[in-house]
Write a protein that holds these residues in place. Sequence first.
Motif, PDB file in Angstrom:
ATOM      1  N   ILE A  72       0.756  -1.213   0.345  1.00 50.97           N
ATOM      2  CA  ILE A  72       0.160   0.017   0.006  1.00 50.97           C
ATOM      3  C   ILE A  72       0.782   1.147  -0.249  1.00 50.97           C
ATOM      4  CG2 ILE A  72      -0.399   0.084   2.431  1.00 50.97           C
ATOM      5  CD1 ILE A  72      -3.133   1.045  -0.150  1.00 50.97           C
ATOM      6  N   GLY A  73       1.902   1.118   0.659  1.00 51.00           N
ATOM      7  CA  GLY A  73       3.047   2.226   0.646  1.00 51.00           C
ATOM      8  C   GLY A  73       3.335   2.458  -0.746  1.00 51.00           C
ATOM      9  N   GLU A  74       3.951   1.579  -1.380  1.00 49.22           N
ATOM     10  CA  GLU A  74       4.427   1.802  -2.788  1.00 49.22           C
ATOM     11  C   GLU A  74       3.339   2.358  -3.772  1.00 49.22           C
ATOM     12  OE1 GLU A  74       7.520  -1.726  -3.257  1.00 49.22           O
ATOM     13  OE2 GLU A  74       5.481  -2.331  -3.458  1.00 49.22           O
ATOM     14  N   LEU A  75       2.125   1.711  -3.608  1.00 47.30           N
ATOM     15  CA  LEU A  75       0.969   2.289  -4.371  1.00 47.30           C
ATOM     16  C   LEU A  75       0.663   3.798  -4.124  1.00 47.30           C
ATOM     17  CD1 LEU A  75      -1.401  -0.589  -4.254  1.00 47.30           C
ATOM     18  CD2 LEU A  75      -0.274   0.156  -6.260  1.00 47.30           C
ATOM     19  N   SER A  76       0.734   4.212  -2.652  1.00 50.59           N
ATOM     20  CA  SER A  76       0.490   5.272  -2.277  1.00 50.59           C
ATOM     21  C   SER A  76       1.722   6.458  -2.891  1.00 50.59           C
ATOM     22  CB  SER A  76       0.559   5.503  -0.776  1.00 50.59           C
ATOM     23  OG  SER A  76      -0.644   4.811  -0.426  1.00 50.59           O
ATOM     24  N   VAL A  77       2.860   6.002  -2.870  1.00 53.69           N
ATOM     25  CA  VAL A  77       3.795   6.867  -3.200  1.00 53.69           C
ATOM     26  C   VAL A  77       3.655   7.284  -4.749  1.00 53.69           C
ATOM     27  CG1 VAL A  77       6.384   7.254  -3.556  1.00 53.69           C
ATOM     28  CG2 VAL A  77       5.491   6.481  -1.275  1.00 53.69           C
ATOM     29  N   ALA A  78       3.550   5.881  -5.573  1.00 60.41           N
ATOM     30  CA  ALA A  78       3.558   6.038  -7.054  1.00 60.41           C
ATOM     31  C   ALA A  78       2.326   6.831  -7.482  1.00 60.41           C
ATOM     32  CB  ALA A  78       3.434   4.789  -7.365  1.00 60.41           C
ATOM     33  N   SER A  79       1.246   6.791  -6.661  1.00 58.63           N
ATOM     34  CA  SER A  79       0.093   7.450  -7.210  1.00 58.63           C
ATOM     35  C   SER A  79       0.325   9.071  -6.986  1.00 58.63           C
ATOM     36  CB  SER A  79      -1.173   7.237  -6.271  1.00 58.63           C
ATOM     37  OG  SER A  79      -1.626   5.857  -6.599  1.00 58.63           O
ATOM     38  N   ALA A  80       0.897   9.413  -5.857  1.00 58.61           N
ATOM     39  CA  ALA A  80       1.175  10.629  -5.586  1.00 58.61           C
ATOM     40  C   ALA A  80       2.198  11.192  -6.583  1.00 58.61           C
ATOM     41  CB  ALA A  80       1.639  10.884  -4.327  1.00 58.61           C
ATOM     42  N   LEU A  81       3.082  10.582  -6.689  1.00 62.63           N
ATOM     43  CA  LEU A  81       4.204  11.126  -7.938  1.00 62.63           C
ATOM     44  C   LEU A  81       3.533  11.055  -9.292  1.00 62.63           C
ATOM     45  CD1 LEU A  81       7.340   9.148  -6.681  1.00 62.63           C
ATOM     46  CD2 LEU A  81       6.808  11.510  -6.066  1.00 62.63           C
ATOM     47  N   GLY A  82       2.656  10.107  -9.839  1.00 66.30           N
ATOM     48  CA  GLY A  82       2.089  10.294 -10.804  1.00 66.30           C
ATOM     49  C   GLY A  82       1.070  11.436 -11.086  1.00 66.30           C
ATOM     50  N   TYR A  83       0.590  11.719  -9.868  1.00 64.45           N
ATOM     51  CA  TYR A  83      -0.273  13.000  -9.883  1.00 64.45           C
ATOM     52  C   TYR A  83       0.548  14.316 -10.125  1.00 64.45           C
ATOM     53  CZ  TYR A  83      -3.993  16.223  -8.634  1.00 64.45           C
ATOM     54  OH  TYR A  83      -5.104  17.140  -8.729  1.00 64.45           O
ATOM     55  N   LEU A  84       1.705  14.095  -9.570  1.00 62.92           N
ATOM     56  CA  LEU A  84       2.512  15.347  -9.537  1.00 62.92           C
ATOM     57  C   LEU A  84       2.964  15.613 -11.068  1.00 62.92           C
ATOM     58  CD1 LEU A  84       4.715  15.200  -6.427  1.00 62.92           C
ATOM     59  CD2 LEU A  84       3.024  16.925  -7.002  1.00 62.92           C
ATOM     60  N   ASP A  85       3.441  14.453 -11.826  1.00 61.73           N
ATOM     61  CA  ASP A  85       3.555  14.543 -13.146  1.00 61.73           C
ATOM     62  C   ASP A  85       2.504  15.038 -13.853  1.00 61.73           C
ATOM     63  OD1 ASP A  85       6.229  13.876 -12.928  1.00 61.73           O
ATOM     64  OD2 ASP A  85       5.814  11.727 -13.385  1.00 61.73           O
ATOM     65  N   LEU A  86       1.378  14.581 -13.733  1.00 63.49           N
ATOM     66  CA  LEU A  86       0.071  14.992 -14.231  1.00 63.49           C
ATOM     67  C   LEU A  86      -0.365  16.284 -14.142  1.00 63.49           C
ATOM     68  CD1 LEU A  86      -1.991  13.746 -16.346  1.00 63.49           C
ATOM     69  CD2 LEU A  86      -3.332  13.428 -14.154  1.00 63.49           C
ATOM     70  N   ARG A  87      -0.325  16.889 -13.058  1.00 61.78           N
ATOM     71  CA  ARG A  87      -1.095  18.161 -12.907  1.00 61.78           C
ATOM     72  C   ARG A  87      -0.097  19.200 -12.294  1.00 61.78           C
ATOM     73  NH1 ARG A  87      -6.845  18.056 -12.531  1.00 61.78           N
ATOM     74  NH2 ARG A  87      -6.316  20.260 -12.364  1.00 61.78           N
ATOM     75  N   PHE A  88       1.179  18.810 -11.821  1.00 61.74           N
ATOM     76  CA  PHE A  88       2.092  19.918 -11.471  1.00 61.74           C
ATOM     77  C   PHE A  88       3.435  19.744 -11.926  1.00 61.74           C
ATOM     78  CE2 PHE A  88      -1.202  19.324  -8.014  1.00 61.74           C
ATOM     79  CZ  PHE A  88      -1.747  20.683  -7.940  1.00 61.74           C
ATOM     80  N   GLU A  89       3.335  19.754 -13.083  1.00 59.98           N
ATOM     81  CA  GLU A  89       4.813  19.470 -13.804  1.00 59.98           C
ATOM     82  C   GLU A  89       5.634  20.542 -13.639  1.00 59.98           C
ATOM     83  OE1 GLU A  89       5.638  19.653 -18.560  1.00 59.98           O
ATOM     84  OE2 GLU A  89       4.192  18.167 -18.122  1.00 59.98           O
TER      85      GLU A  89
END
Length: 94
Positions: free
Chosen positions: A32-49
């Motif tokens: 769950i930790g890996e999924l959480s970190v990956a989701s957060a980083l993916g969101y940063l790439d998507l919305r806050f380049e």
Amino acid sequence: MIRGSYARWHASLPPWMPMARAVADFAPAPTIGELSVASALGYLDLRFEEIAWRRGQAALAAWFDSFAARPSMQSTAPTLCPTSHQQEMDHEPG
């Protein structure tokens, strides 16, 4: 109550079960930790380049790139629809 044959447990395993177990052994489920970190980083790439979180974080960026290449991540990766993004921008207060 007697269950129909479709709902009864069979002593023999389905023919695909050994393959499923082999896949599970080969590619362990992410935590769950890996999924959480990956989701957060993916969101940063998507919305806050503009944040450029990868700068100075080479090890984290390499981990994320590897993790994001998983088929499960690829099949669930969000995309930003230009039309919906523009609509969001048009409705922002300010």
